[in-house]
Design a protein around this motif. Structure first.
Motif, PDB file in Angstrom:
ATOM      1  N   ALA A 339       0.835  -1.199   0.000  1.00 62.39           N
ATOM      2  CA  ALA A 339       0.000   0.000   0.000  1.00 62.39           C
ATOM      3  C   ALA A 339       0.872   1.252   0.000  1.00 62.39           C
ATOM      4  O   ALA A 339       2.056   1.210   0.341  1.00 62.39           O
ATOM      5  CB  ALA A 339      -0.929  -0.011   1.215  1.00 62.39           C
ATOM      6  N   TYR A 340       0.251   2.368  -0.370  1.00 66.41           N
ATOM      7  CA  TYR A 340       0.979   3.633  -0.455  1.00 66.41           C
ATOM      8  C   TYR A 340       0.289   4.735   0.340  1.00 66.41           C
ATOM      9  O   TYR A 340       0.811   5.844   0.425  1.00 66.41           O
ATOM     10  CB  TYR A 340       1.136   4.053  -1.928  1.00 66.41           C
ATOM     11  N   CYS A 341      -0.868   4.426   0.928  1.00 64.55           N
ATOM     12  CA  CYS A 341      -1.600   5.410   1.717  1.00 64.55           C
ATOM     13  C   CYS A 341      -1.931   4.824   3.082  1.00 64.55           C
ATOM     14  O   CYS A 341      -2.969   4.166   3.248  1.00 64.55           O
ATOM     15  CB  CYS A 341      -2.889   5.846   1.009  1.00 64.55           C
ATOM     16  N   PRO A 342      -1.053   5.017   4.071  1.00 71.01           N
ATOM     17  CA  PRO A 342      -1.290   4.420   5.392  1.00 71.01           C
ATOM     18  C   PRO A 342      -2.544   4.936   6.072  1.00 71.01           C
ATOM     19  O   PRO A 342      -3.208   4.195   6.791  1.00 71.01           O
ATOM     20  CB  PRO A 342      -0.033   4.798   6.184  1.00 71.01           C
ATOM     21  N   HIS A 343      -2.881   6.197   5.841  1.00 68.73           N
ATOM     22  CA  HIS A 343      -4.067   6.757   6.477  1.00 68.73           C
ATOM     23  C   HIS A 343      -5.336   6.085   5.953  1.00 68.73           C
ATOM     24  O   HIS A 343      -6.282   5.840   6.705  1.00 68.73           O
ATOM     25  CB  HIS A 343      -4.119   8.269   6.240  1.00 68.73           C
ATOM     26  N   CYS A 344      -5.340   5.779   4.649  1.00 65.61           N
ATOM     27  CA  CYS A 344      -6.515   5.146   4.042  1.00 65.61           C
ATOM     28  C   CYS A 344      -6.617   3.667   4.409  1.00 65.61           C
ATOM     29  O   CYS A 344      -7.656   3.184   4.848  1.00 65.61           O
ATOM     30  CB  CYS A 344      -6.462   5.288   2.521  1.00 65.61           C
ATOM     31  N   ASP A 345      -5.523   2.945   4.187  1.00 63.41           N
ATOM     32  CA  ASP A 345      -5.566   1.487   4.271  1.00 63.41           C
ATOM     33  C   ASP A 345      -5.196   0.928   5.643  1.00 63.41           C
ATOM     34  O   ASP A 345      -5.411  -0.256   5.905  1.00 63.41           O
ATOM     35  CB  ASP A 345      -4.630   0.879   3.218  1.00 63.41           C
ATOM     36  N   GLY A 346      -4.656   1.776   6.514  1.00 60.18           N
ATOM     37  CA  GLY A 346      -4.229   1.320   7.829  1.00 60.18           C
ATOM     38  C   GLY A 346      -5.276   0.539   8.606  1.00 60.18           C
ATOM     39  O   GLY A 346      -4.970  -0.533   9.168  1.00 60.18           O
ATOM     40  N   PRO A 347      -6.548   1.005   8.670  1.00 61.53           N
ATOM     41  CA  PRO A 347      -7.556   0.282   9.455  1.00 61.53           C
ATOM     42  C   PRO A 347      -7.796  -1.157   9.013  1.00 61.53           C
ATOM     43  O   PRO A 347      -8.279  -1.978   9.807  1.00 61.53           O
ATOM     44  CB  PRO A 347      -8.821   1.137   9.245  1.00 61.53           C
ATOM     45  N   LEU A 348      -7.461  -1.491   7.784  1.00 58.18           N
ATOM     46  CA  LEU A 348      -7.635  -2.868   7.310  1.00 58.18           C
ATOM     47  C   LEU A 348      -6.628  -3.826   7.942  1.00 58.18           C
ATOM     48  O   LEU A 348      -6.785  -5.042   7.861  1.00 58.18           O
ATOM     49  CB  LEU A 348      -7.510  -2.927   5.787  1.00 58.18           C
ATOM     50  N   PHE A 349      -5.585  -3.279   8.570  1.00 58.32           N
ATOM     51  CA  PHE A 349      -4.531  -4.107   9.158  1.00 58.32           C
ATOM     52  C   PHE A 349      -4.576  -4.043  10.691  1.00 58.32           C
ATOM     53  O   PHE A 349      -3.557  -4.282  11.354  1.00 58.32           O
ATOM     54  CB  PHE A 349      -3.166  -3.647   8.632  1.00 58.32           C
ATOM     55  N   LYS A 350      -5.739  -3.735  11.213  1.00 60.74           N
ATOM     56  CA  LYS A 350      -5.914  -3.649  12.657  1.00 60.74           C
ATOM     57  C   LYS A 350      -5.458  -4.937  13.349  1.00 60.74           C
ATOM     58  O   LYS A 350      -5.844  -6.043  12.965  1.00 60.74           O
ATOM     59  CB  LYS A 350      -7.389  -3.384  12.984  1.00 60.74           C
ATOM     60  N   GLY A 351      -4.593  -4.785  14.339  1.00 59.14           N
ATOM     61  CA  GLY A 351      -4.120  -5.926  15.105  1.00 59.14           C
ATOM     62  C   GLY A 351      -3.084  -6.784  14.409  1.00 59.14           C
ATOM     63  O   GLY A 351      -2.713  -7.844  14.918  1.00 59.14           O
ATOM     64  N   LYS A 352      -2.585  -6.330  13.255  1.00 57.39           N
ATOM     65  CA  LYS A 352      -1.598  -7.118  12.505  1.00 57.39           C
ATOM     66  C   LYS A 352      -0.229  -6.428  12.537  1.00 57.39           C
ATOM     67  O   LYS A 352      -0.100  -5.295  12.980  1.00 57.39           O
ATOM     68  CB  LYS A 352      -2.077  -7.305  11.063  1.00 57.39           C
ATOM     69  N   ARG A 353       0.764  -7.118  12.040  1.00 58.44           N
ATOM     70  CA  ARG A 353       2.114  -6.578  11.977  1.00 58.44           C
ATOM     71  C   ARG A 353       2.358  -6.033  10.564  1.00 58.44           C
ATOM     72  O   ARG A 353       2.045  -6.698   9.574  1.00 58.44           O
ATOM     73  CB  ARG A 353       3.153  -7.660  12.313  1.00 58.44           C
ATOM     74  N   VAL A 354       2.921  -4.830  10.478  1.00 56.69           N
ATOM     75  CA  VAL A 354       3.149  -4.207   9.188  1.00 56.69           C
ATOM     76  C   VAL A 354       4.556  -3.612   9.139  1.00 56.69           C
ATOM     77  O   VAL A 354       5.230  -3.463  10.165  1.00 56.69           O
ATOM     78  CB  VAL A 354       2.119  -3.086   8.894  1.00 56.69           C
ATOM     79  N   ALA A 355       4.980  -3.266   7.929  1.00 59.33           N
ATOM     80  CA  ALA A 355       6.264  -2.595   7.720  1.00 59.33           C
ATOM     81  C   ALA A 355       6.031  -1.281   7.000  1.00 59.33           C
ATOM     82  O   ALA A 355       5.105  -1.162   6.191  1.00 59.33           O
ATOM     83  CB  ALA A 355       7.205  -3.477   6.903  1.00 59.33           C
TER      84      ALA A 355
END
Length: 522
Positions: A339-355
């Motif tokens: 992804a390139y927009c953390p503000h937009c797509d961030g909620p889809l990764f709730k509770g997960k590990r990201v880089a």
């Protein structure tokens, strides 16, 4: 749920409802259902033209609310609680379902009304996404106008099982009749162009009939908008053609360095720019992508739909786009964890590990925002020091679920065929490679100029930027450029606006000189 100020504003809007409407709320015993029911009750209490019906049979997504004129089957639905950025979508749905006319272009309204076939749209959103409401509002309007269209907004954070099952990894994601239709911000015009097969040919034919402009601006970001305003104020025939008005600024959340304005957000600034441009005699042609530039007797700009626009002078302000990592797996898993927009797509990764890839301001800001949503954030910085402002570095260092790895070069995006499962990076100190297991990878490594279509036409820098002088002139007479697409240092909104203004003044001077030279030759 609504505070006194919001209730007062909503009450004022709801006075514009012409025909009675009914809100149907689908609920169960969950806390979110009770929250949505409470919201709907508050709304219904504000207008005698709104009635409320509750369903508990599980026939629809729960919690959800549907809006329709009394006696009609609902075609507009919100699965989730439409607050945050989607509150405006809710208000517009109430008004338009109640007979209040849309401010969309008359031609687009007629095009939506005349669509033939069945169109059932499902839009997955996050309430923090500033691009999602544009898509939701466009589809809702189509559903209000045409009985063959339905539109459902789905809050991905609330319906995570559904998001997982359907492999939704970015917002907004739109499905049409159960199949992928599109991702990212889309306007009503763009959506209609995709579902109306003959729209592109009709539009190209209309554009080919345009008389030549004195100045044609290609690009609708801050540089393009400023150029259009300055050119139009000179009283010359001005056109602006752009893929989308606002450009990259539409994807910018917080803006705190726009002089005289303490704080604003990208979409708000774009709305102000668009309104300012509309106050002048500027012909705006959006949803158009330029494909070629030629210098004939006039300067010609070919568009991807087959049309050609002509002008005595041109200002190129096509801006820049997110820079990609260009590693194996990135394109394959774009929108599936990359992804390139953390503000937009961030909620889809709730509770997960990201880089997060990149340790500049954008990267560290992204890490800080994501840390409040996800389980853990790992920042990978290519260099030996972070480039972010000290205040951001200090904030990130204080957060327990942020890890920063320097001298790290991402070499591969790993996936299972359907979604991202991790990445591989090389430690640049010892050249050892390591695997990092993450569900999402947010790329924040800067911008690349949109000059692919100009590589064989204009002189470009080694970074692909258009080479210009202090007046915005390129090496081709009559062709100017401004903003992030040029070699001007410091890519900032306010600098792009200044560049656009200077290029417009330069183009005006060029037109005057050309006119004088033509007269002398005659």
């Amino acid at each position: 749920m609504l505070d006194a100020n919001l209730k007062k504003q909503l009450d004022t809007y709801l006075q514009n409802i012409v025909n009675p409407i009914e809100i149907t709320v689908s609920t169960d015993e969950s806390a979110k259902s009770k929250e949505l029911l409470g919201l709907c009750q508050e709304i219904a209490e504000l207008s005698d033209k709104i009635s409320l019906k509750q369903l508990t049979d599980g026939s629809e997504r729960t919690p959800s609310m549907a809006i329709a004129p009394v006696g009609e089957t609902p075609r507009v639905r919100f699965a989730g609680i439409p607050m945050g950025h989607e509150f405006t979508s809710l208000v517009l749905a109430l008004l338009q379902s109640g007979g209040y006319p849309s401010k969309a272009e008359a031609a687009l309204i007629e095009q939506a009304k005349s669509l033939q076939g069945e169109f059932h749209f499902e839009t997955y959103i996050s309430l923090s996404c500033q691009n999602c409401p544009d898509v939701v509002q466009a589809l809702n309007l189509m559903a209000v106008l045409n009985p063959n269209v339905t539109s459902v907004m789905i809050d991905g954070a609330l319906f995570q099982d559904e998001v997982t099952e359907r492999e939704i990894m970015a917002v907004p994601t739109v499905l049409l009749n159960g199949k992928p239709f599109g991702q990212g911000r889309m306007t009503l015009k763009e959506i209609l162009g995709k579902v109306d097969a003959g729209a592109s040919k009709r539009e190209a034919a209309d554009l080919n009939k345009k008389e030549p402009y004195d100045v044609l601006i290609v690009g609708g970001g801050p540089a393009g908008a400023a150029a259009a305003i300055y050119a139009a104020r000179k009283g010359i025939r001005t056109g602006l053609v752009a893929e989308r008005f606002g450009g990259q600024v539409m994807d910018t959340v917080g803006i705190e360095n726009f002089i005289s304005v303490n704080y604003t957000e990208g979409p708000k600034l774009v709305a102000s720019l668009e309104q300012h441009v509309k106050e002048y005699d500027v012909e705006v042609m959006d949803n158009q992508r330029a494909s070629k530039l030629r210098r004939e007797k006039l300067i010609e700009i070919d568009l991807e739909n087959g049309a050609t626009l002509k002008s005595k002078s041109v200002i190129l302000a096509t801006g820049a786009r997110w820079r990609e990592m260009n590693v194996p797996g990135e394109q394959e898993y774009r929108g599936k964890g990359v992804a390139y927009c953390p503000h937009c797509d961030g909620p889809l990764f709730k509770g997960k590990r990201v880089a997060v890839i990149g340790g500049g301001n954008s990267g560290i800001e992204a890490a800080i925002d994501l840390a409040g949503i996800v389980e853990h954030v790992t920042v990978l910085e290519f260099g030996d020091t972070l480039r972010a402002d000290a205040v951001l570095q200090k904030k990130a260092a204080s957060m327990a679920n942020i890890t920063i790895i320097k001298m790290a070069q991402t070499t591969q995006v790993r996936g299972d065929g359907k979604k991202v499962i991790g990445l591989t990076y090389k430690d640049r100190n010892d050249n050892q490679t390591y695997d990092l297991d993450v569900a999402g990878i947010f790329v924040q490594i800067g911008l690349v100029p949109n000059t692919d279509w100009l590589k064989d036409t204009l002189e470009l820098s080694r970074f692909g930027e258009i080479e210009v002088n202090s007046h915005g002139e390129t090496h081709i007479p009559g062709v100017f450029a401004a903003g992030d697409v040029t070699n001007v240092p410091y890519k900032q909104i306010i600098i792009a606006m200044g560049n656009g203004s200077a290029a417009a003044l330069g183009a005006f001077d060029y037109l005057i000189r050309s006119s004088v030279e033509d007269e002398a030759a005659a």
